[in-house]
Design a protein around this motif. Structure first.
Motif, PDB file in Angstrom:
ATOM      1  N   ARG A   1      23.792  -9.973  -7.870  1.00 24.69           N
ATOM      2  CA  ARG A   1      25.513  -9.877  -8.227  1.00 24.69           C
ATOM      3  C   ARG A   1      25.902  -9.131  -7.131  1.00 24.69           C
ATOM      4  N   ASP A   2      27.226  -8.865  -8.151  1.00 22.23           N
ATOM      5  CA  ASP A   2      28.527  -8.178  -7.757  1.00 22.23           C
ATOM      6  C   ASP A   2      27.971  -6.886  -6.964  1.00 22.23           C
ATOM      7  N   VAL A   3      28.440  -5.765  -6.064  1.00 22.73           N
ATOM      8  CA  VAL A   3      28.304  -4.547  -6.024  1.00 22.73           C
ATOM      9  C   VAL A   3      28.691  -3.581  -7.456  1.00 22.73           C
ATOM     10  N   GLU A   4      30.057  -3.989  -7.612  1.00 23.92           N
ATOM     11  CA  GLU A   4      30.697  -3.262  -9.083  1.00 23.92           C
ATOM     12  C   GLU A   4      29.641  -3.309  -9.796  1.00 23.92           C
ATOM     13  N   GLU A   5      28.433  -5.102 -10.146  1.00 23.53           N
ATOM     14  CA  GLU A   5      27.837  -5.048 -11.795  1.00 23.53           C
ATOM     15  C   GLU A   5      26.315  -3.822 -11.541  1.00 23.53           C
ATOM     16  N   PHE A   6      26.323  -4.246 -10.141  1.00 19.26           N
ATOM     17  CA  PHE A   6      24.721  -3.087  -9.476  1.00 19.26           C
ATOM     18  C   PHE A   6      24.912  -2.009  -9.067  1.00 19.26           C
ATOM     19  N   ARG A   7      26.087  -1.790  -9.011  1.00 21.25           N
ATOM     20  CA  ARG A   7      26.157   0.020  -8.458  1.00 21.25           C
ATOM     21  C   ARG A   7      25.347   0.763  -9.397  1.00 21.25           C
ATOM     22  N   ASP A   8      25.514   0.653 -11.130  1.00 23.59           N
ATOM     23  CA  ASP A   8      25.433   1.916 -12.004  1.00 23.59           C
ATOM     24  C   ASP A   8      23.430   1.792 -11.556  1.00 23.59           C
ATOM     25  N   GLU A   9      22.646   0.421 -11.521  1.00 30.06           N
ATOM     26  CA  GLU A   9      21.328   0.148 -11.088  1.00 30.06           C
ATOM     27  C   GLU A   9      21.128   0.420  -9.376  1.00 30.06           C
ATOM     28  N   LEU A  10      21.633   0.653  -9.389  1.00 33.56           N
ATOM     29  CA  LEU A  10      21.608   0.582  -7.856  1.00 33.56           C
ATOM     30  C   LEU A  10      21.189   2.680  -7.081  1.00 33.56           C
ATOM     31  N   PHE A  11      21.930   3.132  -8.074  1.00 35.79           N
ATOM     32  CA  PHE A  11      21.527   4.708  -7.711  1.00 35.79           C
ATOM     33  C   PHE A  11      20.800   4.942  -8.497  1.00 35.79           C
ATOM     34  N   GLY A  12      19.878   4.056  -8.766  1.00 31.79           N
ATOM     35  CA  GLY A  12      18.457   4.656  -9.157  1.00 31.79           C
ATOM     36  C   GLY A  12      17.197   3.797  -8.719  1.00 31.79           C
ATOM     37  N   ILE A  13      17.094   3.008  -8.114  1.00 31.73           N
ATOM     38  CA  ILE A  13      15.999   2.211  -7.608  1.00 31.73           C
ATOM     39  C   ILE A  13      15.132   3.370  -6.131  1.00 31.73           C
TER      40      ILE A  13
ATOM     41  N   LYS B   1       0.975  -1.481   0.113  1.00 23.75           N
ATOM     42  CA  LYS B   1      -0.048  -0.231   0.027  1.00 23.75           C
ATOM     43  C   LYS B   1       0.950   0.818   0.733  1.00 23.75           C
ATOM     44  N   ILE B   2       2.416   0.929   0.819  1.00 23.02           N
ATOM     45  CA  ILE B   2       2.450   2.148   1.217  1.00 23.02           C
ATOM     46  C   ILE B   2       3.113   2.451  -0.991  1.00 23.02           C
ATOM     47  N   LEU B   3       3.923   1.660  -0.999  1.00 17.60           N
ATOM     48  CA  LEU B   3       4.820   1.940  -2.576  1.00 17.60           C
ATOM     49  C   LEU B   3       3.863   2.255  -3.474  1.00 17.60           C
ATOM     50  N   ARG B   4       2.619   1.539  -3.399  1.00 21.02           N
ATOM     51  CA  ARG B   4       0.913   2.224  -4.222  1.00 21.02           C
ATOM     52  C   ARG B   4       1.230   3.709  -4.494  1.00 21.02           C
ATOM     53  N   THR B   5       1.023   4.063  -3.010  1.00 23.73           N
ATOM     54  CA  THR B   5       1.035   5.226  -2.459  1.00 23.73           C
ATOM     55  C   THR B   5       1.432   6.325  -3.145  1.00 23.73           C
ATOM     56  N   ARG B   6       2.670   5.907  -2.956  1.00 30.50           N
ATOM     57  CA  ARG B   6       4.043   6.688  -2.950  1.00 30.50           C
ATOM     58  C   ARG B   6       4.700   7.117  -4.681  1.00 30.50           C
ATOM     59  N   GLU B   7       4.289   6.426  -5.220  1.00 28.02           N
ATOM     60  CA  GLU B   7       4.234   5.379  -7.011  1.00 28.02           C
ATOM     61  C   GLU B   7       5.728   5.206  -6.743  1.00 28.02           C
ATOM     62  N   MET B   8       6.481   4.415  -5.810  1.00 30.31           N
ATOM     63  CA  MET B   8       7.851   4.326  -6.012  1.00 30.31           C
ATOM     64  C   MET B   8       7.743   2.851  -6.964  1.00 30.31           C
ATOM     65  N   ALA B   9       8.827   3.330  -8.000  1.00 24.20           N
ATOM     66  CA  ALA B   9       8.788   1.806  -8.950  1.00 24.20           C
ATOM     67  C   ALA B   9       9.246   0.426  -9.308  1.00 24.20           C
ATOM     68  N   THR B  10      10.815   1.323  -8.204  1.00 21.74           N
ATOM     69  CA  THR B  10      11.441   0.061  -7.747  1.00 21.74           C
ATOM     70  C   THR B  10      11.980  -0.581  -6.366  1.00 21.74           C
ATOM     71  N   LEU B  11      12.130  -1.605  -5.935  1.00 22.22           N
ATOM     72  CA  LEU B  11      12.280  -1.497  -4.817  1.00 22.22           C
ATOM     73  C   LEU B  11      12.919  -2.998  -4.706  1.00 22.22           C
ATOM     74  N   ALA B  12      14.664  -2.504  -3.731  1.00 23.55           N
ATOM     75  CA  ALA B  12      15.678  -3.728  -4.025  1.00 23.55           C
ATOM     76  C   ALA B  12      15.711  -4.146  -2.499  1.00 23.55           C
ATOM     77  N   TYR B  13      15.608  -5.918  -2.931  1.00 27.69           N
ATOM     78  CA  TYR B  13      15.551  -6.863  -1.664  1.00 27.69           C
ATOM     79  C   TYR B  13      17.034  -7.377  -1.289  1.00 27.69           C
ATOM     80  N   GLY B  14      16.909  -8.494  -0.209  1.00 24.92           N
ATOM     81  CA  GLY B  14      18.140  -9.272  -0.574  1.00 24.92           C
ATOM     82  C   GLY B  14      17.311 -10.668  -0.769  1.00 24.92           C
ATOM     83  N   LYS B  15      18.246 -11.338  -2.391  1.00 23.06           N
ATOM     84  CA  LYS B  15      17.598 -12.487  -2.392  1.00 23.06           C
ATOM     85  C   LYS B  15      17.758 -13.499  -1.629  1.00 23.06           C
TER      86      LYS B  15
END
Length: 219
Positions: free
Chosen positions: A109-121, A69-83
């Motif tokens: 993925r490794d932090v270097e591989e995920f870094r660019d995507e992470l800063f846009g989440i 509900k919170i994610l929908r209300t705030r219109e958050m497009a992406t949520l990162a989590y620990g697999k």
């Protein structure tokens, strides 16, 4: 008076003063306050909210629908989590059973591989080792599944803390978590959104980390 005699006189006074016994203030006995489980939770919530954190008390797995509900209300497009974490398993099950506009982004993925995507989440969610009532702090122990950046980079940090793992004080937490036998190599104590104050003592939020902290206390 010659320079050498003046020097000798000064040194003589210094040597004489070193013979004086140092003053040691008396340390009064102290022990952490004892709070009941209910009071620990209440204290934790009150102080967390005082530091501009959003705190929600939920039962069992009710945090997942509340989070949706919170994610929908705030219109958050992406949520990162620990697999592979218990949190991640519940999220994946919830999103599989019912679609949601927010995309789940697993950290695989490794932090270097995920870094660019992470800063846009938009938000990152993590589990915790517990909380501290008197300090209003969350205890995080970063792991390969939930690295430190997951709670520090996204502008919104969502944290899950089990009510039974909220301790009165930091010394109690250290004892109950048995850090004397195995201390974490990199523990985090989070007491609200990222904040700092400049030379004019003006408090600013989100300068060095998340602007918002959302905490689910699971009872």
């Amino acid at each position: 008076m010659s320079r050498s005699s003046a020097r000798a006189r000064i040194l003589s006074r210094l040597y004489k003063n070193t013979e004086t016994a140092a003053y040691t203030p008396e340390a009064k006995p102290w022990s952490p306050p004892a709070l009941s489980p209910a009071k620990r939770i209440t204290r934790f919530v009150e102080l967390m909210e005082a530091m501009r954190s959003e705190v929600y008390r939920v039962k069992d797995d009710e945090w997942a629908p509340a989070l949706r509900k919170i994610l929908r209300t705030r219109e958050m497009a992406t949520l990162a989590y620990g697999k592979g974490t218990w949190c991640g398993d519940i999220l994946e099950k919830s999103w599989k059973e019912k679609a949601h506009p927010t995309d789940l982004i697993p950290w695989t993925r490794d932090v270097e591989e995920f870094r660019d995507e992470l800063f846009g989440i938009n938000a990152g969610i993590t589990t915790t080792m517990g909380g501290i009532a008197e300090a209003a702090a969350l205890i995080l122990w970063p792991s390969p599944q939930e690295p430190r950046l997951l709670s520090l980079v996204p502008p919104v940090h969502i944290a899950l803390v089990k009510a039974k793992e909220i301790y009165t004080s930091f010394p109690e937490a250290i004892k109950k978590l048995k850090w004397a036998q195995k201390a974490p190599t990199n523990s985090l104590l989070i007491s609200g959104p990222s904040k700092t104050a400049d030379i004019e003592l003006i408090l600013q939020f989100g300068v060095h980390g998340p602007t918002d902290l959302i905490v689910f206390v699971i009872e």
